[in-house]
Design a protein around this motif. Structure first.
Motif, short mmCIF file in Angstrom:
data_model
loop_
_atom_site.label_atom_id
_atom_site.label_comp_id
_atom_site.label_asym_id
_atom_site.label_seq_id
_atom_site.Cartn_x
_atom_site.Cartn_y
_atom_site.Cartn_z
N PRO A 416 0.81 -1.22 0.00
CA PRO A 416 0.00 0.00 0.00
C PRO A 416 0.84 1.27 0.00
CG PRO A 416 -0.93 -1.58 1.54
CD PRO A 416 0.40 -2.15 1.08
N GLU A 417 1.96 1.24 0.70
CA GLU A 417 2.81 2.42 0.76
C GLU A 417 3.36 2.79 -0.61
OE1 GLU A 417 6.52 4.18 3.43
OE2 GLU A 417 6.08 2.02 3.44
N GLU A 418 3.87 1.78 -1.34
CA GLU A 418 4.42 2.05 -2.66
C GLU A 418 3.34 2.50 -3.62
OE1 GLU A 418 7.08 -0.14 -6.18
OE2 GLU A 418 6.54 -1.24 -4.35
N SER A 419 2.19 1.86 -3.56
CA SER A 419 1.10 2.23 -4.46
C SER A 419 0.59 3.64 -4.17
CB SER A 419 -0.05 1.22 -4.33
OG SER A 419 -1.03 1.46 -5.32
N LEU A 420 0.52 4.01 -2.89
CA LEU A 420 0.10 5.37 -2.54
C LEU A 420 1.11 6.39 -3.04
CD1 LEU A 420 -1.89 7.27 -1.10
CD2 LEU A 420 -0.58 6.91 1.00
N ASP A 421 2.39 6.05 -2.96
CA ASP A 421 3.42 6.96 -3.48
C ASP A 421 3.21 7.21 -4.98
OD1 ASP A 421 4.66 7.23 -1.04
OD2 ASP A 421 6.18 5.69 -1.43
N ILE A 422 2.93 6.15 -5.71
CA ILE A 422 2.69 6.29 -7.16
C ILE A 422 1.43 7.11 -7.41
CG2 ILE A 422 2.15 5.05 -9.28
CD1 ILE A 422 3.82 2.70 -8.18
N LEU A 423 0.38 6.82 -6.66
CA LEU A 423 -0.87 7.57 -6.81
C LEU A 423 -0.65 9.05 -6.55
CD1 LEU A 423 -3.96 7.82 -7.08
CD2 LEU A 423 -4.13 7.19 -4.65
N THR A 424 0.09 9.37 -5.50
CA THR A 424 0.36 10.77 -5.18
C THR A 424 1.15 11.44 -6.28
OG1 THR A 424 0.36 10.22 -2.81
CG2 THR A 424 1.34 12.32 -3.45
#
Length: 436
Positions: A416-424
């Motif tokens: 989730p952390e990596e995916s949220l970074d990409i989303l941001t």
């Protein structure tokens, strides 16, 4: 369970009518034609909104009433399927063949302003002081370059829908009030077959429906975060731990607790409507759908669960609002202003709520006893003072980016952390392109 409101319109769900647009013989008033009104003829203005049957029917009635009170003005309503609406605007407004007054989703306003499709609301008729005193705080989302561009008649917030019969069957007295209680209740109410197939979802769940709104303007602020910087130019999801906490919580229903699945009974609201899901996060507009399509469903509504006991309410607010197209002037502009004043009047807001299911955008109307104390409308109204609206620069793409972020975790096993970074990062790129 007794339901107070009887909707006279055949309300559809949030699913959009995708039937083909009518042919090229639509009668439309061009924004460049300002000669109406000469020789005592009525001024003709055109109004565009997307094809949503109950709204079209009510607007026909409202137009007739407006014309009776203003015999010097004629209003022509034109409708397009949702998925064709923006394309028609983009081709016809620059050619001077578009509407005079237009109805659009709040998430589209920045793009419309950027493309030069709208003109600021004239302050002599719509003063900033009046707007900010009479409308709920979400109205700030359509204030760009220190100008207001549109005004809504109704607004939608999200609440928790729950099936009373299922709750009683499992001995649960009332709705969950906190994040932890929502998880615990969803787990208790989930049923799977012996081979693990989901049979009853404790919590219907779809990121493509209201899920992205719930995370961005519900869960995130409840966790102490902020979606955007004060100037609405910077995505701040990673500025505090609240972004990851709220994103992980949202994902946990499908990823950890297995109370929910994508596409369960096609859509989350269908799963709830057919009594295959015990709970769902949905908007006030769904009340009309359930009244029409599931009149025997025994359900109730509660405010969105808060982060922890005593936490602050927070709910997303989304709305369709009306603006005046760029290039409208002279008699047409005066008539368009009158029509917009009528559409945002207190009387029209009351009717809009009763027949469409969207909440009044003016605080004085929404807080009336008939709405605030109603067992179904009340929970939505209660959250309006705490509702926030994300300033979209590209609503459709931003929604798709959130869905992709969810899929990276659920389907590709990304953290989730990596995916949220990409989303941001990807969402920030959209904002940079818009503001620059």
């Amino acid at each position: 369970m007794k339901k107070h409101w009887k909707y006279t319109g055949a309300l559809a769900s949030v699913a959009i009518i995708l039937s083909a647009c009518s042919g090229g013989d639509d009668s439309q008033s061009g924004t460049g034609d300002t000669e109406d009104g000469a020789n005592g003829d009525p001024v003709e203005i055109s109004y565009w909104q997307y094809q949503f049957d109950s709204k079209v029917d009510l607007m026909d009635e409202l137009i007739e009433e407006f014309e009776d009170a203003n015999p010097d003005i004629t209003v022509t309503q034109t409708n397009f399927p949702y998925d064709q609406f923006n394309e028609r605007v983009a081709t016809q407004v620059p050619a001077g063949e578009g509407p005079d007054v237009i109805n659009l989703f709040n998430g589209w306003v920045p793009n419309y302003v950027d493309q030069g499709f709208l003109q600021p609301l004239p302050q002599e008729s719509f003063s900033h002081e009046e707007i900010e005193n009479e409308f709920f705080p979400f109205i700030e989302s359509v204030k760009l370059d220190d100008e207001y561009w549109t005004l809504p008649t109704g607004v939608r917030t999200l609440s928790l829908f729950y099936n009373v019969d299922i709750f009683e069957e499992y001995g649960i007295d009332g709705p969950p009030e906190t994040w932890n209680e929502l998880v615990d209740t969803a787990i208790e109410l989930t049923e799977r077959t012996d081979n693990g197939q989901l049979e009853q979802s404790g919590m219907a769940w779809e990121p493509a429906q209201q899920g992205h709104h719930w995370w961005r303007d519900g869960l995130l602020p409840q966790a102490g975060g902020q979606s955007l910087s004060d100037d609405a130019q910077t995505v701040t999801w990673n500025d505090t731990d609240a972004g990851l906490e709220s994103f992980e919580y949202y994902l946990s229903f499908a990823r950890v607790h297995e109370t929910s699945e994508r596409d369960f009974y096609t859509e989350d609201f269908i799963a709830f409507q057919t009594e295959n899901a015990a709970m769902n996060i949905d908007g006030s507009f769904r009340l009309g759908t359930l009244q029409t399509e599931a009149p025997d469903l025994n359900y109730a509504v509660a405010p969105l669960p808060v982060h922890d006991e005593g936490g602050e309410l927070s709910s997303p607010a989304t709305f369709w609002s009306n603006g005046i197209v760029a290039g409208v002037e002279d008699e047409k502009l005066d008539a368009s202003v009158k029509f917009l004043e009528f559409l945002t009047s207190e009387d029209v807001m009351e009717r809009w709520t009763e027949e469409i299911g969207e909440l009044p955008a003016r605080e004085s109307v929404a807080m009336q006893e008939q709405f605030a104390d109603d067992e179904l409308f009340g929970p939505f109204v209660e959250q309006l003072p705490y509702a926030s609206t994300h300033t979209f620069v590209d609503e459709s793409t931003e929604r798709d980016l959130f869905i992709a972020a969810v899929d990276r975790v659920l389907l590709q096993d990304m953290s989730p952390e990596e995916s949220l970074d990409i989303l941001t990062e990807e969402t920030q790129a959209l904002f940079d392109a818009y503001w620059n």
